[in-house]
Design an enzyme around this catalytic site. Structure first.
Site, PDB file in Angstrom:
ATOM      1  N   HIS A  27      44.581  36.340  44.484  1.00  0.00           N
ATOM      2  CA  HIS A  27      44.319  37.204  43.329  1.00  0.00           C
ATOM      3  C   HIS A  27      43.275  38.291  43.597  1.00  0.00           C
ATOM      4  CE1 HIS A  27      41.157  34.303  43.447  1.00  0.00           C
ATOM      5  NE2 HIS A  27      40.461  35.017  42.582  1.00  0.00           N
ATOM      6  N   ASP A  28      42.742  38.333  44.807  1.00  0.00           N
ATOM      7  CA  ASP A  28      41.732  39.347  45.133  1.00  0.00           C
ATOM      8  C   ASP A  28      42.230  40.396  46.125  1.00  0.00           C
ATOM      9  OD1 ASP A  28      39.704  38.206  43.556  1.00  0.00           O
ATOM     10  OD2 ASP A  28      39.110  36.839  45.164  1.00  0.00           O
TER      11      ASP A  28
HETATM   12  C1  GLC Z   1      35.689  34.932  43.848  1.00  0.00           C
HETATM   13  C2  GLC Z   1      36.959  35.148  43.073  1.00  0.00           C
HETATM   14  C3  GLC Z   1      36.959  36.537  42.512  1.00  0.00           C
HETATM   15  C4  GLC Z   1      35.755  36.709  41.617  1.00  0.00           C
HETATM   16  C5  GLC Z   1      34.475  36.357  42.350  1.00  0.00           C
HETATM   17  C6  GLC Z   1      33.317  36.234  41.424  1.00  0.00           C
HETATM   18  O1  GLC Z   1      35.637  35.728  44.966  1.00  0.00           O
HETATM   19  O2  GLC Z   1      38.057  34.893  43.900  1.00  0.00           O
HETATM   20  O3  GLC Z   1      38.136  36.811  41.806  1.00  0.00           O
HETATM   21  O4  GLC Z   1      35.675  38.037  41.162  1.00  0.00           O
HETATM   22  O5  GLC Z   1      34.585  35.111  42.996  1.00  0.00           O
HETATM   23  O6  GLC Z   1      33.454  35.121  40.585  1.00  0.00           O
END
Ligand code: GLC
Length: 564
Positions: A340-341
Site C-alpha cells: 500500500h506504499d
Molecule cells: C508504515 C505504513 C505507511 C504509514 C507509515 C506511518 O510505513 O506502511 O502506510 O504511512 O507506516 O504509519
C-alpha cells in the site's frame, strides 16, 4: 492437497495442531487495504462485512492468510495509520461485531487473520496523548517523547531539541503549547511517537496484543517496527552528504537501537503464548542487513531488496543472491513485490519496459507472479495484483495521501493513492465495489479489467495466480525447498532450481520483451506451468526452450535428473 485438509478442518482445530507452528512458512499472505476491498453498505468505503462476503473468492484463489491494513478508529489523516484506539474496530469498517464474524468466517474457510499493529506512534486524538499533553506530571506524561527546546531564536520562537527529521517532511519536533515542550513524530505532526523506553508503554501495548490474540487473530504485521526505540538521550544524528534532507543524516539515534532485538524478543514471547502465530516486521528506512539482524526463527522482516529491484534479470539475480547469502537457510524470507506504499509492480515494471498495452502488461504480471511465487520464503500478495491491477492516475486536486500533498522539489514523494484504488469486482458501475461513490477514484477500465472478467478465462492473470498457488502448495520444492541459481549464458533469462528431497522444480523467466533461448540442464524434465499455456503436464521433449518475450516456465524433474 493441503487445501482440502484445511477445508475439512473445524475452526477450533485451526489453532496450531493441524498445521504446526510454521503454517506461515508454507503459506501465502494476502494484504487487504480494507477501505478499498469491498463496500457492503454503500458509503463508498470498504468494510469488514464486504471482506467477509468475498472470503469464498479468497479461499478459491488459494491463499492462506489475510493481512488487513489498520481497521482501528482513526481520524484518517494517514488513512488509518494514525490510530486513536488500538483495542477496537472502527465503525466505518463495521465495528467489533463485524470483526468477530469476519474472523469466524475466515477460520471456517481455513484462512488465517493477520492484523496490522501500528505501535510506533498513535494519533494525536488517542486518549494517551490527550492525557500526556495536559501536563508534565500526570500518569501519561512520559508516554511520548517530550523535550524542552534547545533555546529560543531572536523572535522568541522555541528551537527544536535536535536535528531529527520527519519521514513525511520537515522537522520531527512539534511545539506543543499546553506543555510548553516539543514532542517527536517520525510521520505526521498528528502521529506523535510513543516512548517505548517507558515500561508502562510496553505493558499497555502487550496487553493490547494479548487482547487480539484472545479474539482469534493469527498474526501481526508490525508497522515501522525498527523505529520503536530511540537513543535514550535522544542525541542529534551526525550530518553527512546526501541527495535529500533525510539522506543528509546518518540515522544513528532515531531508529535501529542496539537493544531493540530484546524488545522484539519480548513481543514474540507474548505472541508465542498461543501456538501457530505469525509475526512480520516492516523495516523502516534501513538496509537488508538490518532486516537480517532482526529476523529470528519465529519472526520475519520485510526487507526491500526485491521490491526495489528494477525489472531485469541481472537486478533480480543480484537481489535474490544477496538475500539468499545474507539470510542463509535458517532465516525465513518475506517476499513482496507490491504493497500500500509503493507503485504496483505491474505498473512499475511496465513503465521501465515502455509497455502500455494490456496484452503485454498481463504477460508481465504473469512472469512476475512466477518469480514471486517460486522464491524461497513466504510470499505476500497485495489485493488486485491477482488480476494484474495497475496503478490509478489521481489528479492533483484529488490527492488524499498527506505527504503527497506537501511534495515539492526538496521533498519528492510518490502519491500512494495510486496503488490504493478500490478493487474492481465486476463490470457494473464502480466495478461492483460500492453502490455509492468510491472514497478514491477507480481506473477508467473497470468494465474490462475486473475479477468476474478473469475468473475461468484461460490465460487471465487471475487464472495464472490460481494455478501457481496450487502448484506451489502441492510442491514441497516450491514452498519449502532450497534455492540454487543456474548459470545461463542467454541475456535476460533468470533460471533457478528449488529442491526438497526428490522433488525438484526448475524455473526460467525471460525478463525481456524479445525471444530468448534457454538450454535445459541435463536430465528429464516435465512441464508444470507455462505463462503461455497455463498449468500443463507432459514430458519436455527438447534440450532447450524457446522463451517468447516475458514468458516464464516451471518444470519438474522427471525421475532423477543429473542436474539440479
Ligand atoms: C508504515 C505504513 C505507511 C504509514 C507509515 C506511518 O510505513 O506502511 O502506510 O504511512 O507506516 O504509519
Amino acid at each position: 492437497m493441503t487445501r482440502d485438509l484445511i477445508a475439512r478442518t473445524e475452526p477450533a482445530a485451526l489453532v496450531g495442531a493441524t498445521f504446526g507452528h510454521d503454517w506461515w512458512q508454507n503459506g501465502i499472505v494476502y494484504q487487504i487495504y480494507p477501505r478499498s476491498f469491498a463496500d457492503s453498505d454503500g458509503d463508498g468505503v470498504g468494510d469488514l462485512p464486504g471482506i467477509t462476503s468475498r472470503l469464498d473468492y479468497l479461499r478459491d484463489l488459494g491463499i492462506d492468510a489475510l493481512w488487513l491494513s489498520p481497521i482501528y478508529p482513526s481520524p484518517g489523516l494517514d488513512v488509518g495509520y494514525d490510530v486513536s484506539d488500538h483495542t477496537t474496530v472502527d465503525v466505518v469498517f463495521g465495528g467489533d461485531a463485524a470483526f468477530d464474524t469476519f474472523v469466524d468466517e475466515a477460520h471456517k474457510r481455513g484462512l488465517r487473520v493477520v492484523l496490522d499493529l501500528v505501535m510506533n506512534h498513535t494519533s494525536d486524538q488517542h486518549a494517551w496523548f490527550q492525557a500526556s499533553r495536559m501536563s508534565r506530571d500526570n500518569p501519561f506524561s512520559d508516554w511520548y517523547l517530550w523535550m524542552d527546546p534547545r533555546g529560543f531564536d531572536e523572535q522568541g520562537a522555541p528551537i527544536p531539541p535536535n536535528n531529527w527529521l520527519s519521514w513525511f517532511g520537515g522537522s520531527a519536533w512539534q511545539w506543543d503549547e499546553p506543555r510548553k515542550q516539543f514532542y517527536m513524530h517520525t510521520f505526521l505532526v498528528q502521529q506523535p511517537e510513543l516512548n517505548w523506553r517507558n515500561p508502562k508503554v510496553e505493558e499497555a501495548q502487550f496487553k493490547m496484543v494479548r487482547g487480539w490474540l484472545d479474539r482469534g487473530v493469527d498474526g501481526f504485521r508490525l508497522d515501522v517496527f525498527n523505529a520503536f526505540l530511540k537513543h535514550p538521550e535522544l542525541l542529534a544524528n551526525p550530518e553527512i552528504e546526501g541527495a535529500t534532507l533525510w539522506a543528509r543524516q546518518q540515522h544513528l539515534y532515531d531508529r535501529d537501537q542496539p537493544d531493540f532485538p530484546e524488545l522484539i524478543g519480548r513481543f514474540r514471547s507474548i505472541v508465542d503464548e498461543m501456538p501457530g502465530r505469525m509475526s512480520v516486521g516492516e523495516l523502516f528506512a534501513s538496509e537488508a542487513e538490518r532486516a537480517v539482524a532482526l529476523t529470528t526463527e519465529r519472526h520475519m522482516v520485510f526487507d526491500w531488496a526485491l521490491l526495489q529491484a528494477p525489472w531485469s534479470s541481472e537486478a533480480y539475480a543480484d537481489a535474490i543472491w544477496l538475500r539468499e547469502k545474507m539470510f542463509g537457510s535458517d532465516r525465513w524470507l518475506a517476499n513482496v513485490l507490491s504493497n500500500h506504499d509503493q507503485s504496483r509492480h505491474v505498473s512499475r515494471f511496465a513503465a521501465a519496459l515502455g509497455i502500455d498495452d494490456d496484452a503485454r502488461r498481463d504477460r508481465l504480471a504473469k512472469a512476475a507472479a512466477v518469480l514471486l511465487l517460486t522464491l524461497r520464503g513466504t510470499a505476500f500478495l497485495y489485493y488486485g495484483e491477482e488480476i494484474g491491477l495497475p496503478n490509478v492516475a489521481v489528479p492533483d486536486d484529488e490527492i488524499i495521501d498527506p505527504p503527497a500533498r506537501r511534495a515539492s522539489l526538496f521533498f519528492p514523494w510518490w502519491n500512494r493513492d495510486q496503488c490504493r484504488s478500490p478493487m474492481p469486482w465486476t463490470s457494473d458501475p464502480n466495478g461492483g465495489f460500492t453502490t455509492g461513490r468510491p472514497w478514491l477514484r477507480m481506473r477508467a477500465d473497470v468494465d474490462s479489467r475486473n475479477v468476474a472478467a478473469q475468473i475461468g478465462r484461460p490465460g487471465s492473470v487471475f487464472e495464472a495466480y490460481r494455478a501457481l498457488l496450487e502448484l506451489r502448495r502441492d510442491s514441497p520444492a516450491l514452498h519449502g525447498g532450497d534455492f540454487r541459481r543456474l548459470a545461463v549464458d542467454e541475456r535476460d533469462v533468470l533460471a533457478y532450481v528449488r529442491r526438497s528431497g526428490d522433488d525438484r522444480a526448475l524455473v526460467a523467466i525471460n525478463f525481456s520483451t524479445g525471444a530468448r533461448r534457454f538450454p535445459l540442464p541435463p536430465g528429464a524434465w516435465r512441464w508444470r506451468y507455462d505463462t503461455v499455456r497455463g498449468a500443463i503436464d507432459g514430458p519436455v521433449r527438447s534440450e532447450s526452450l524457446e522463451l517468447a518475450g516475458l514468458r516464464a516456465v516451471i518444470l519438474a524433474a522427471d525421475g532423477s535428473p543429473a542436474e539440479g
